[in-house]
Design a protein around this motif. Structure first.
Motif, PDB file in Angstrom:
ATOM      1  N   UNK A 147      69.641  66.270  48.301  1.00 25.85           N
ATOM      2  CA  UNK A 147      69.181  66.716  46.985  1.00 25.85           C
ATOM      3  C   UNK A 147      68.337  65.745  46.367  1.00 25.85           C
ATOM      4  N   UNK A 148      67.144  66.010  45.835  1.00 30.44           N
ATOM      5  CA  UNK A 148      66.135  65.082  45.272  1.00 30.44           C
ATOM      6  C   UNK A 148      65.594  64.165  46.491  1.00 30.44           C
ATOM      7  N   UNK A 149      65.558  64.148  47.526  1.00 38.21           N
ATOM      8  CA  UNK A 149      65.086  63.052  48.357  1.00 38.21           C
ATOM      9  C   UNK A 149      64.141  63.932  49.367  1.00 38.21           C
ATOM     10  N   UNK A 150      62.664  63.770  49.376  1.00 38.42           N
ATOM     11  CA  UNK A 150      61.752  64.261  50.335  1.00 38.42           C
ATOM     12  C   UNK A 150      60.872  63.055  50.777  1.00 38.42           C
ATOM     13  N   UNK A 151      61.055  62.700  51.943  1.00 36.99           N
ATOM     14  CA  UNK A 151      59.852  61.782  52.464  1.00 36.99           C
ATOM     15  C   UNK A 151      58.662  62.378  52.625  1.00 36.99           C
ATOM     16  N   UNK A 152      57.531  61.634  52.225  1.00 35.69           N
ATOM     17  CA  UNK A 152      56.100  62.200  52.507  1.00 35.69           C
ATOM     18  C   UNK A 152      55.725  62.160  54.032  1.00 35.69           C
ATOM     19  N   UNK A 153      54.689  63.014  54.541  1.00 36.34           N
ATOM     20  CA  UNK A 153      54.629  63.283  55.724  1.00 36.34           C
ATOM     21  C   UNK A 153      53.773  61.871  56.085  1.00 36.34           C
ATOM     22  N   UNK A 154      54.185  60.461  56.333  1.00 33.71           N
ATOM     23  CA  UNK A 154      53.391  59.522  56.588  1.00 33.71           C
ATOM     24  C   UNK A 154      54.456  58.622  57.363  1.00 33.71           C
ATOM     25  N   UNK A 155      54.015  58.308  58.558  1.00 33.44           N
ATOM     26  CA  UNK A 155      54.870  57.741  59.662  1.00 33.44           C
ATOM     27  C   UNK A 155      55.387  56.163  58.960  1.00 33.44           C
ATOM     28  N   UNK A 156      54.333  55.586  58.290  1.00 34.10           N
ATOM     29  CA  UNK A 156      54.752  54.262  57.867  1.00 34.10           C
ATOM     30  C   UNK A 156      55.816  54.206  56.762  1.00 34.10           C
ATOM     31  N   UNK A 157      55.434  55.174  55.846  1.00 26.09           N
ATOM     32  CA  UNK A 157      56.359  55.754  54.800  1.00 26.09           C
ATOM     33  C   UNK A 157      57.778  55.854  55.018  1.00 26.09           C
ATOM     34  N   UNK A 159      70.268  60.456  53.886  1.00 24.42           N
ATOM     35  CA  UNK A 159      70.293  60.367  52.186  1.00 24.42           C
ATOM     36  C   UNK A 159      68.919  59.660  51.822  1.00 24.42           C
ATOM     37  N   UNK A 160      68.250  58.889  52.544  1.00 21.22           N
ATOM     38  CA  UNK A 160      67.160  57.966  52.044  1.00 21.22           C
ATOM     39  C   UNK A 160      65.700  58.809  52.571  1.00 21.22           C
ATOM     40  N   UNK A 161      65.777  59.719  53.282  1.00 16.77           N
ATOM     41  CA  UNK A 161      64.457  60.339  53.729  1.00 16.77           C
ATOM     42  C   UNK A 161      64.467  61.639  53.564  1.00 16.77           C
ATOM     43  N   UNK A 221      57.390  66.486  59.118  1.00 22.51           N
ATOM     44  CA  UNK A 221      57.484  65.402  59.646  1.00 22.51           C
ATOM     45  C   UNK A 221      58.994  65.744  60.508  1.00 22.51           C
ATOM     46  N   UNK A 222      59.190  64.977  61.658  1.00 25.42           N
ATOM     47  CA  UNK A 222      60.396  65.082  62.324  1.00 25.42           C
ATOM     48  C   UNK A 222      60.560  63.524  62.895  1.00 25.42           C
ATOM     49  N   UNK A 223      61.938  63.230  62.868  1.00 27.95           N
ATOM     50  CA  UNK A 223      62.456  61.815  63.211  1.00 27.95           C
ATOM     51  C   UNK A 223      63.554  62.202  64.324  1.00 27.95           C
ATOM     52  N   UNK A 224      63.196  61.270  65.539  1.00 26.20           N
ATOM     53  CA  UNK A 224      64.126  61.596  66.599  1.00 26.20           C
ATOM     54  C   UNK A 224      65.007  60.008  66.625  1.00 26.20           C
ATOM     55  N   UNK A 225      66.404  60.354  66.880  1.00 29.52           N
ATOM     56  CA  UNK A 225      67.100  58.988  67.208  1.00 29.52           C
ATOM     57  C   UNK A 225      68.367  59.365  67.655  1.00 29.52           C
ATOM     58  N   UNK A 226      69.259  58.370  67.873  1.00 28.08           N
ATOM     59  CA  UNK A 226      70.772  58.695  67.932  1.00 28.08           C
ATOM     60  C   UNK A 226      71.172  59.631  66.695  1.00 28.08           C
ATOM     61  N   UNK A 227      72.241  60.658  66.999  1.00 26.38           N
ATOM     62  CA  UNK A 227      72.522  61.445  65.782  1.00 26.38           C
ATOM     63  C   UNK A 227      73.022  60.586  64.660  1.00 26.38           C
ATOM     64  N   UNK A 228      73.939  59.611  64.967  1.00 21.78           N
ATOM     65  CA  UNK A 228      74.638  58.832  63.753  1.00 21.78           C
ATOM     66  C   UNK A 228      73.667  58.051  63.132  1.00 21.78           C
ATOM     67  N   UNK A 229      72.308  57.777  63.655  1.00 24.96           N
ATOM     68  CA  UNK A 229      71.403  57.015  62.910  1.00 24.96           C
ATOM     69  C   UNK A 229      70.573  58.123  62.050  1.00 24.96           C
ATOM     70  N   UNK A 230      70.302  59.188  62.705  1.00 19.09           N
ATOM     71  CA  UNK A 230      69.882  60.298  61.768  1.00 19.09           C
ATOM     72  C   UNK A 230      70.586  60.740  60.521  1.00 19.09           C
ATOM     73  N   UNK A 231      71.901  60.694  60.654  1.00 18.51           N
ATOM     74  CA  UNK A 231      72.780  60.777  59.742  1.00 18.51           C
ATOM     75  C   UNK A 231      72.817  59.890  58.475  1.00 18.51           C
ATOM     76  N   UNK A 232      72.642  58.508  58.942  1.00 24.90           N
ATOM     77  CA  UNK A 232      72.787  57.325  58.107  1.00 24.90           C
ATOM     78  C   UNK A 232      71.218  57.451  57.342  1.00 24.90           C
ATOM     79  N   UNK A 233      69.897  58.079  57.952  1.00 25.14           N
ATOM     80  CA  UNK A 233      68.888  57.969  57.298  1.00 25.14           C
ATOM     81  C   UNK A 233      68.669  59.315  56.315  1.00 25.14           C
TER      82      UNK A 233
END
Length: 141
Positions: free
Chosen positions: A42-52, A127-129, A113-125
C-alpha cells in the motif's frame, strides 16, 4: 540469475514481432500459467527508472541494455544480485513477461518495470518498491 540472463537476452528480439498460430497459443497458455502472489504494498510504487529502483533496493545499477523497448540494469546488493528491467510502455512489459513465461522464474512486477532476484530478496524489496510477486511457469517439462 541464469533465468534472468536468458530473459534479458530476449530484449534483443523484436518485442512486437508476430508469432505463428501455434506459438502464439503456446505463449498465451504459458502466460495463463502465471501465479501471482500478494497485492502491491500500500502506498509504495517505484517509478519506471532502473537507477531509482536500484537505489530503493539499496544498490547501484550498472546499465547493460539500452533499447527503445526497455532498459535493463544489474545491481549487487548486500544480500544478492538483482536484474531490473524498465519499459517505456506497459504493453512492452506485458510482451516481455509473456516471453519470460517460456523460461519461468520469479519476478517482482510493477507499472512498467520488473525485477528478478532470489524470491526472498524480492519479498524483502517489495515493501520499499511495491509491485507484486509473479511466479512464471516455464514451458519445459
Amino acid at each position: 540469475m541464469r533465468t534472468a540472463a536468458a530473459v534479458g537476452s530476449l530484449a534483443l528480439l523484436p518485442l512486437t514481432a508476430g508469432c505463428g498460430g501455434g506459438e502464439k497459443e503456446d505463449a498465451r497458455k504459458a502466460a495463463a500459467d502465471t501465479v501471482v502472489t500478494s497485492a502491491p504494498s500500500a502506498g509504495v510504487v517505484a517509478p519506471a527508472k532502473v537507477e531509482v529502483i536500484a537505489g530503493l533496493i539499496g544498490c547501484e545499477a550498472e546499465i547493460r541494455t539500452e533499447a527503445d523497448e526497455l532498459r535493463e540494469g544489474t545491481c549487487h546488493g548486500a544480500k544478492g544480485d538483482y536484474l531490473i528491467t524498465t519499459f517505456p510502455e506497459e504493453r512492452l512489459k506485458l510482451t516481455w513477461l509473456d516471453a519470460a513465461s517460456l523460461y519461468g522464474g520469479t519476478y517482482l512486477v510493477g507499472t512498467r518495470w520488473a525485477v528478478s532476484a532470489e524470491e526472498n530478496l524480492l519479498e524483502e524489496a517489495r515493501p520499499r518498491i511495491g509491485g507484486t510477486v509473479q511466479r512464471l511457469r516455464g514451458t519445459s517439462r
